[in-house]
Design an enzyme around this catalytic site. Structure first.
Site, PDB file in Angstrom:
ATOM      1  N   LYS A  87     -30.765 -18.211 -21.135  1.00 41.78           N
ATOM      2  CA  LYS A  87     -31.528 -19.405 -21.524  1.00 41.78           C
ATOM      3  C   LYS A  87     -30.645 -20.482 -22.160  1.00 41.78           C
ATOM      4  CE  LYS A  87     -35.734 -18.085 -20.338  1.00 41.78           C
ATOM      5  NZ  LYS A  87     -36.419 -18.745 -19.204  1.00 41.78           N
ATOM      6  N   GLU A 109     -41.534 -24.211 -25.193  1.00 39.10           N
ATOM      7  CA  GLU A 109     -42.432 -23.064 -25.109  1.00 39.10           C
ATOM      8  C   GLU A 109     -41.551 -21.830 -25.053  1.00 39.10           C
ATOM      9  OE1 GLU A 109     -41.250 -24.567 -22.509  1.00 39.10           O
ATOM     10  OE2 GLU A 109     -40.592 -22.841 -21.336  1.00 39.10           O
ATOM     11  N   SER A 376     -30.088 -10.775 -17.227  1.00 35.60           N
ATOM     12  CA  SER A 376     -30.372 -12.103 -17.787  1.00 35.60           C
ATOM     13  C   SER A 376     -30.322 -12.135 -19.307  1.00 35.60           C
ATOM     14  CB  SER A 376     -31.726 -12.602 -17.286  1.00 35.60           C
ATOM     15  OG  SER A 376     -32.732 -11.668 -17.604  1.00 35.60           O
TER      16      SER A 376
END
Lengths: 396, 252
Positions: A87, A109, A376
């Site tokens: 991210k 969010e 991830s």
């Protein structure tokens, strides 16, 4: 003929209230201005390398390869990035862009909390205010990440509407953005929402496949046979796929959260169980009822617990360029434990969905074939929840 | 072509917004009748959506109550057909794109045409995407209503040029420094320059300070949205009488 702007085949577009149109137009103009700007890219590369710790490693999982007895398995270690997930790639890009646009406040969010943590981190680094919207249900599932965001100086607002999960957090962030555009940038965390978000987020995450390509060519002298990544909205997956889309011999496989199974109502496998719709600013596939009411989806993974999928994935599915396979909670939890024991790597429960599918796929492939799995994120945040899933009563 | 202009024949129009099926369709029907008896010139019926991303807490709660009550698009079509036996004022639908899209835009608008719906407002369908539904609206004689916001700025001119039926000025940012009403006045001015289509404003979008009075004076009508929904929240099935009173008190 519908608006061609921001389309991936028939998917994408800008289905948003008039109140947000000037905001997305302003963002699109700024992005067009900076995306090829050498100074902007120099600053971003410095942040990615010096601060986030890129490039991330492409690790040959020898024990896993040996154990599964098929294709050679490489892990793209996005879990080793600063803040523990992919991210940060997107957030540093968007925060830098927001700063250039003169914005002083980031809103975001978050589902699992990884995007929220990354946003709070970038805001702290760049001296910006940060507000994160998180479904109340997720604030309970991912309590540690809530604390991390607050520690980093962000305000976390629990969203109680709807199913109190990721989709409701997105809705609330959109409402907030519509009411306060002048000083605020909405740092959307996935390749979803109205144009230009799916393109911006994809471009900032494409660093993953750019590195995989270089690293695998260096290690193996050839491209992989398959690239696997988990898909919720689909940001780490599109990042992992992007630089291989033109290479038809590289299979691209997105692993969706099937929850308790695609034949149950407790699933979040959008491509496998959803149908075409319009929601959260985009045309794509969504889990919904016959009247278009968005379905309350379910997955053990807060980060994949979303009823839609990014429009570019919907397009890659339509054209058959990428495959989207369902992986259940149970399979993901098994893979979570398997990778911990076999390689000493605890993956995020989201990433464990991709590991689970690799465990099925690798034995069917030959020893001279290569699979890359994108890990991830790291799984520390999930340990308490997985322990509870296994019936252990532990508290953080 | 459309009947919507009838609502503006006697001066400023008073428009009532209700969510269909909040808390049930009998109450919606009674509330519409009470409003029309007391002078409402146009009725805007919301078809509830599970995730009303542009709505504040009051209208979100109304959508939820309606869906929990079991209302569906098909039931709403039957309800409007019945309502049309005695309600002659123009009636609009207001909903979200997925409600229309998932029903099939052609099928949805064919039904609208058949039951006497005069216009359709799709909250998450901006000017740039209106071709998604415009061909079907035209085909069945239903006006696709445009919305503008105080933040629209120069966009208002482009929107006004292609507007049909009426234009709704919806609330934008919650700033209370008066810039909102300045912006709203500028938007209305641009609309006036570019079209004769009437412009109406949400009653609760009028800023508490600034030039609320002036905005109300220069626009062609007001929409009572939140007020009626709040009465439904408070009084449930007994709300229609209060809604009638509310309309009466606001009728100029």
């Amino acid at each position: 003929m519908t608006n061609p702007k921001g389309r991936f085949g028939i998917h994408g577009g800008q289905y948003i209230p008039e109140t947000l149109m000037n905001a997305v137009t302003e963002l699109e103009e700024a992005y067009c201005r900076y995306k090829d700007d050498p100074e902007f890219n120099r600053e971003l590369t410095t942040l990615l390398n010096e601060y986030a710790g890129r490039p991330s490693r492409l690790y040959y999982a020898a024990k896993m390869t040996e154990d599964l007895g098929g294709a050679k398995i490489y892990l793209k270690r996005e879990d080793l990035n600063h803040t523990g997930a992919h991210k940060i790639n997107n957030v540093l890009g968007q925060a830098l862009l927001a700063k250039k646009m003169g914005k002083t406040r980031l809103i975001a969010e978050t589902g699992a909390g990884q995007h929220g943590v990354a946003s709070a981190t970038a805001a702290a680094l760049m001296g910006m205010e940060c507000v994160v919207f998180m479904g109340e249900e997720d604030t309970i599932r991912q309590a540690l990440n809530v604390y991390r965001m607050r520690l980093l100086g962000a305000e976390v607002i629990p969203v109680k509407t709807g199913t109190a999960t990721l989709k409701d957090a997105v809705s609330e962030a959109m409402r907030e953005w519509a009411s306060r555009i002048s000083d605020t940038h909405y740092c959307l965390g996935s390749v979803m929402g109205p144009h230009p978000f799916p393109t911006i987020v994809r471009d900032f995450q494409a660093v993953i496949s750019r590195e995989i390509r270089e690293q695998i060519l260096e290690k193996e002298g050839r491209l992989p046979d398959a690239v696997l990544a988990c898909v919720g909205g689909g940001s780490n997956a599109i990042g992992s796929f992007w630089h291989f889309i033109g290479d038809q011999d590289v299979r691209l496989i997105g692993c969706e959260a099937a929850g308790r199974g695609v034949d149950t109502f407790e699933t979040a496998a959008t491509v496998n169980t959803g149908r075409l719709g319009i929601f959260h600013g985009m045309k794509s596939y969504f889990c919904q009822d016959q009247y278009g009411q968005i379905a309350p989806v379910y997955s053990i993974s807060a980060g994949l617990d979303y009823p839609g999928i990014g429009p570019e994935h919907a397009y890659l599915h339509d054209t058959g360029r990428a495959e989207y396979v369902p992986v259940t909670d149970d399979e993901a939890v098994n893979a979570f434990e398997y990778l911990a024991r076999t390689e000493g790597i605890i993956p995020a429960i989201e990433s464990a969905h991709a590991v689970a599918y690799a465990m099925k796929l690798a034995p069917e492939m030959s020893r001279d074939q290569i699979i890359v799995i994108t890990i991830s994120g790291r799984g520390d945040k999930d340990c308490a929840a997985i322990a509870r899933y296994r019936g252990e009563d532990i508290h953080e | 072509m459309s009947k919507i202009k009838n609502a503006f024949e006697k001066g400023k129009a008073l428009i009532l917004f209700l969510t269909c099926g909040d808390p049930d369709l009998e109450t919606t029907g009674a509330a519409v009748r009470a409003a029309v008896e007391n002078g409402a010139d146009l009725i805007e019926l919301g078809i509830p959506f599970s995730d009303p991303t542009a709505e504040g807490p009051v209208l979100q709660a109304a959508s939820l109550r309606a869906l929990e009550g079991g209302v569906t698009t098909d039931r709403i079509f039957d309800f409007v057909k019945e309502l049309r036996r005695d309600i002659c004022v123009p009636v609009l639908f207001r909903t979200y794109a997925n409600v229309v899209f998932s029903y099939g835009a052609d099928r949805f608008l064919a039904a609208c045409g058949q039951i006497g719906i005069d216009g359709l407002i799709v909250t998450d369908l901006p000017f740039e995407e209106k071709d998604e539904f415009q061909p079907f609206c035209t085909k069945y004689g239903v006006d696709l209503i445009s919305t503008v916001a105080p933040s629209s700025g120069k966009r208002a001119a482009m929107i006004a040029k292609e507007a049909e039926g009426l234009i709704e000025l919806i609330s934008g940012s919650g700033t209370e420094d008066g810039s909102e009403s300045e912006n709203a006045l500028e938007v209305i001015r641009l609309i006036r320059e570019n079209t004769d289509v009437p412009c109406v404003v949400e009653w609760n979008a009028l800023p508490a300070s600034g030039q609320a009075g002036e905005i109300a004076k220069i626009c062609d009508g007001v929409i009572i949205g939140c007020e009626a929904v709040k009465l439904l929240e408070q009084y449930g099935a007994k709300a229609p009488a209060y809604i009638g009173e509310c309309v009466k008190s606001l009728k100029l």
